[in-house]
Design an enzyme around this catalytic site. Structure first.
Site, short mmCIF file in Angstrom:
data_model
loop_
_atom_site.label_atom_id
_atom_site.label_comp_id
_atom_site.label_asym_id
_atom_site.label_seq_id
_atom_site.Cartn_x
_atom_site.Cartn_y
_atom_site.Cartn_z
N HIS A 211 -12.57 27.75 56.21
CA HIS A 211 -13.92 27.15 57.30
C HIS A 211 -14.22 25.63 56.80
O HIS A 211 -14.49 25.69 55.36
CB HIS A 211 -15.35 28.00 56.65
CG HIS A 211 -16.56 27.48 57.09
ND1 HIS A 211 -16.84 27.24 58.62
CD2 HIS A 211 -17.64 27.09 56.39
CE1 HIS A 211 -18.00 26.72 58.46
NE2 HIS A 211 -18.45 26.46 57.21
N ASP B 121 -21.15 30.87 58.97
CA ASP B 121 -21.71 29.96 57.94
C ASP B 121 -23.25 29.74 58.36
O ASP B 121 -24.12 29.37 57.71
CB ASP B 121 -21.07 28.72 57.57
CG ASP B 121 -21.37 28.19 56.19
OD1 ASP B 121 -21.99 29.20 55.34
OD2 ASP B 121 -21.30 26.88 55.85
#
Length: 981
Positions: free
Chosen positions: A58, A182
């Site tokens: 990420h 996220d």
């Protein structure tokens, strides 16, 4: 023979560049018959627990470091992250072993890496993508936020990433799964848009801690999310929530950023831990299986923030994990293998289970008591406004480029990228370091210059105006009543481009010097002009120290053509005395009498919690110190009364904020302009503050119900102190303010059977209705303690050399009326507020008589607005490939609004839509523009709402006859049109 692995030490491996490796003997090609997509997925054993291990990284597109710093690995002392090295290492590892997989999400970074890669490397990656070894998941330019973003920004962000990977990799570059692991809460409209993009599923990590606990208990961590009440199954998407955010399970986080021990399988060593590790993995699998309905398939996200910077470290340990777990599969009934989210999704679908459904959203997100992530709905309000303003300009620039037949989007690519980055969940949210915020602002500013340059390059030659290089033909500082064009030029023209698909009447406010006569003309007549003094609070702004303007000249321009322009001539000459009409002093009571019935507006603030050890209010978290805001009072007021508008200027009991209320002639709404800052933090004790505006209509009995928009589209019903999907328990009593705050991207309203109070804003803000008859919006924040969510920086925005607190200026619009009138006003005004006219200035030596007599066309429209009606909006019009344009049309009313006319279906003939263009061919695509709609079949999911008699795939194809198309409420349809002049 098994996969070839080099025996060179890791350090030596990293010294090799991809230029050296290329297609050397190190590269092990996969099987020739391998394919991308579902057909290339691992085979599932239905008698076992199949654990899908998904290697991922990420990579925030800016957060503690800027985009560039993250990519190159600069400022490692801030955060050890260098994204380019992740791609290098991944390609090396996958080149050694065709069984390995990796998913790529953020295209902003991949595009940059790809642009610098060698042809040999690109060839290798092509093969890996074609074989499903590298898979694109999500596929947006950035992983966007879902609270503060406008739906046009969401669509453009995803479409930009889609086009890049589709142009490079063809159909194998089309993502099938959305990946929002996220963002801090999740929007119903986002789910709807993802479904329209053709995604089969959506995965994320963050939901309210009580919601998660109850879902894990009931095995409802996976569901079918119904994204729109108007669109049915077409808007629904399978949705999965992770149990532990998006990192690998504890004990198996092998990247250099973690402290977990590697798997040591040499029994001769004292560090031998193989049995311990495999036992822990088996225990983790069995524990997770109790949280989900499927007892056959489980996914683990093997990665995290900026993981795989040492890809070899990760894959060596994952290889061992897979090997030894599978060796014990007869004992544990567990098998592990490399996989992807799409393969996991397909495996779940093949099980044929019946899934629960969800109809609301996942806001606000709280990760613990008193920890509501509703502060970021407002954090960094100046950037939120800058993004919204730039996004509107981008839509206008795309329209002009398409209507004037630019061959492609190359001239606007820099702005596309800047706006894609701005949608990121640590950009538009305001949850970033101050230097990163400055970098985001700079990118938008440079993109705005590109946009105005593009618009002037197309429009000005038609007006016989010669463009000078490096000249800004806009007034970007109108928000602080400053414009060099109107302050320094006696005669000039202003070209007003209207990006709306219907004609517009617009009130122009231009700052001018004192003692000047301003005359404004259209092609045939002179316009009425009024003068209002610029407020003292604005004149005192440091940013205006070079400005000469002391007045706003105001005039109304009528019938600006749809998606077209109207040119106005302005002549300024000195006079002996000012035309300024004096302001009338009024008491607060007299001001209140002139407002609508039962109406009041107040400005106030909450004090911020500042206990770092428990929980502080910060960039993410909103936690007021007390359950009551401190409200200021109006101590005096001044009124300007004219023919075009009435304006009331309110002096408050605090000296760091002011309010102006306006009512333009022939406009049904009132406008509230607020100026806040610097927020004081000094005194006996440093204290953060959160500033609100509270609007009251005591005649509305809304019984705790209020409605907030989802990303500028559908309206979501809220109930004070309650959630539709889970038991709030004591959450509302524990924190009654922040627990009821929701993202207000564009609007909020309260109502009862007889009347509604509607409020629209000019940027994302947090807001609520904490008492019946009240709406409040948070407009500014200044907090002094970090809220411990990883940023490690306080939200204390300052400006200029003296580091004084930031001053912010903005607007709200409110309307009172019955349900039908309010619905039409909200829907129409939301579009007008987002797509405001673009003003392009040019000085001239012509007299007004010569200008009016000239043959230059002073009004022009690119479309036939009568073809659209008043319930259809043009979401996007932009150049595509040579001879093609992309068009998105939207029905912007909801079915349940049940308006006699606007909420009904409508029909449009695309060949009658454009002025001067003929449509030769129509190809309907998914919302992202990356696949023909007729080829896009989505996985079907059994729910209690839909029976199991459906086919395995759900088709999204819509009826179309030649260029005739229909639109249902809330529907967006996307077309690639082949055109000729």
């Amino acid at each position: 023979m098994g996969p070839i692995r080099t025996a060179l030490p890791l350090l030596v491996i990293q010294l090799f560049s991809l230029e050296v490796w290329g297609t050397s003997p190190w590269f092990v090609p996969g099987p020739k018959e391998a394919t991308c997509g579902y057909d290339g997925c691992p085979k599932i054993d239905p008698a076992m627990i199949n654990v899908h291990l998904v290697p991922h990284s990420h990579d925030d597109v800016g957060w503690k470091k800027t985009v560039d710093q993250y990519y190159y690995g600069d400022k490692q002392w801030v955060q050890r992250a260098g994204v380019q090295y992740i791609f290098d290492g991944i390609v090396q590892e996958l080149s050694l072993d065709p069984s390995k997989k990796f998913i790529q999400v953020e295209i902003a970074y991949f595009w940059r890496w790809w642009s610098q890669a060698s042809e040999e490397t690109k060839s290798m990656v092509h093969q890996m993508v074609n074989e499903g070894r590298i898979e694109f998941i999500g596929g947006g330019w950035s992983m966007n936020d879902e609270a503060a973003t406008h739906y046009t920004g969401l669509i453009d962000n995803m479409a930009l990433g889609f086009k890049q990977i589709k142009d490079i990799f063809g159909d194998c570059g089309i993502p099938r799964v959305a990946w929002q692991i996220d963002p801090f809460g999740h929007s119903k409209e986002q789910a709807n848009l993802f479904a329209q993009m053709g995604f089969d599923g959506l995965f994320f990590a963050r939901i309210d801690y009580r919601d998660k606990a109850q879902r894990m208990e009931s095995q409802e961590m996976q569901m079918v999310w119904e994204g729109s009440d108007s669109l049915g199954e077409d808007s629904s998407i399978f949705t999965g929530v992770f149990t532990d955010l998006y990192a690998a399970p504890s004990g198996f986080q092998f990247d250099m950023r973690y402290d977990d021990d590697p798997i040591v399988d040499d029994i001769r060593l004292r560090e031998y831990n193989l049995k311990e590790k495999i036992d822990l993995f088996v225990e983790t699998v069995l524990s997770n299986m109790t949280k989900y309905q499927s007892q056959t398939n489980l996914m683990f996200t093997m990665g995290g923030d900026f993981n795989f910077q040492i890809a070899n470290l990760n894959y060596q340990n994952l290889d061992k994990l897979i090997k030894y777990v599978n060796e014990r599969s007869g004992e544990t009934n567990i098998r592990a293998f490399y996989s992807t989210p799409s393969c996991f999704l397909k495996a779940l679908n093949d099980e044929g289970l019946t899934w629960p459904t969800k109809t609301d959203d996942f806001f606000p997100y709280a990760d613990g008591p008193n920890s509501y992530w509703s502060g970021y709905f407002t954090s960094r309000p100046s950037f939120k406004f800058h993004e919204r303003q730039t996004n509107g300009m981008f839509q206008a620039a795309k329209q002009v480029a398409a209507l004037f037949q630019a061959p492609n989007m190359d001239e606007l690519f820099d702005l596309q990228r800047a706006l894609g980055v701005a949608q990121h969940h640590d950009a538009i949210t305001g949850t970033n370091h101050a230097d990163v915020d400055a970098d985001y602002h700079l990118r938008l500013h440079e993109g705005q210059l590109v946009a105005q340059g593009s618009m002037t390059s197309h429009i000005f030659p038609v007006l016989n105006q010669v463009i000078e290089k490096d000249t800004d033909y806009t007034c970007s500082r109108l928000n602080i009543s400053s414009c060099s064009w109107t302050e320094e030029n006696g005669q000039l023209t202003v070209t007003i481009y209207n990006p709306l698909p219907r004609a517009l009447n617009y009130n122009v406010r231009l700052p001018v010097q004192d003692k000047m006569t301003v005359r404004a003309f259209d092609a045939t007549s002179e316009l009425s002009v009024e003068y209002v003094p610029i407020p003292n609070e604005i004149l005192a702004l440091e940013e205006r120290r070079q400005s000469l303007a002391v007045l706003d000249a105001i005039f109304r321009v009528t019938n600006i053509p749809a998606m077209g322009y109207k040119v106005i001539y302005i002549d300024q000459t000195p006079i002996d005395e000012s035309l300024l009409k004096p302001l009338e002093n009024m008491s607060p009571e007299d001001f209140q009498k002139e407002m609508p019935d039962n109406f009041n507006v107040q400005l106030g603030h909450y004090l911020s919690h500042q206990d770092y050890d428990t929980q502080a209010s910060g960039a993410y978290i909103f936690w007021p110190l007390e359950e009551k805001a401190e409200m200021s009072t109006i101590v005096s007021s001044e009124k300007y009364e004219g023919g075009l508008l009435n304006e009331w200027r309110l002096k408050l009991s605090i000296d760091w904020a002011s309010l102006i209320v306006r009512k333009y002639e022939d406009s049904p709404e009132y406008e509230v302009e607020w100026l806040v800052g610097p927020i004081p933090i000094d005194g006996d004790e440093l204290q953060g503050k959160e500033i609100i505006l509270r609007y009251t209509d005591s005649g509305v009995a809304n019984e705790g119900r209020f409605f907030t928009d989802a990303n500028g589209r559908q309206m979501i019903q809220r109930q004070r102190d309650a959630r539709p999907s889970f038991d709030l328990e004591d959450g509302a009593q524990e924190e009654p303010i922040a627990s009821n705050y929701y993202p207000i991207t564009s609007g909020i309203f309260i109502g009862d059977e007889t009347s509604q109070l509607s409020l629209l804003n000019d940027r994302s803000q947090g807001g609520s209705s904490l008492k019946d008859g009240e709406i409040e919006l948070m407009v500014h924040r200044r907090t002094l303690v970090d809220d411990r969510r990883g940023l490690l920086e306080v939200l204390n925005e300052t400006a200029f050399e003296d580091q004084s607190g930031l001053i912010v200026r903005g607007k709200h619009f409110f309307f009172q009326g019955n349900e039908a009138l309010s619905t039409v006003w909200r829907r129409t005004k939301m579009q007008e507020q987002f797509l405001q006219p673009s003003l392009l200035f040019f000085d001239t030596l012509e007299t007004v008589e010569d200008w009016q007599a000239s043959s230059v066309e002073k009004t022009w429209s690119g479309i036939n607005s009568d073809e659209l009606g008043d319930n259809v909006h043009v979401v996007s019009l932009e150049p595509w490939d040579d001879g093609q344009i992309l068009l998105r049309l939207e029905h912007f009313f909801e079915a349940q609004e049940k308006h006699a006319r606007q909420s009904q279906s409508t029909t449009i003939d695309l060949n009658k839509l454009f002025q001067g263009l003929t449509v030769l061919d129509v190809l309907e695509t998914t919302l992202g523009g990356n696949a023909p709609l007729e080829s896009m079949e989505r996985l079907h999911w059994n729910t209690h709402s839909w029976n199991s008699e459906h086919d395995a795939y759900h088709s999204m194809v819509r009826r179309q006859q030649d260029t005739q198309i229909s639109l249902e409420p809330m529907q967006i349809r996307t077309f690639i049109l082949t055109i000729e002049s």
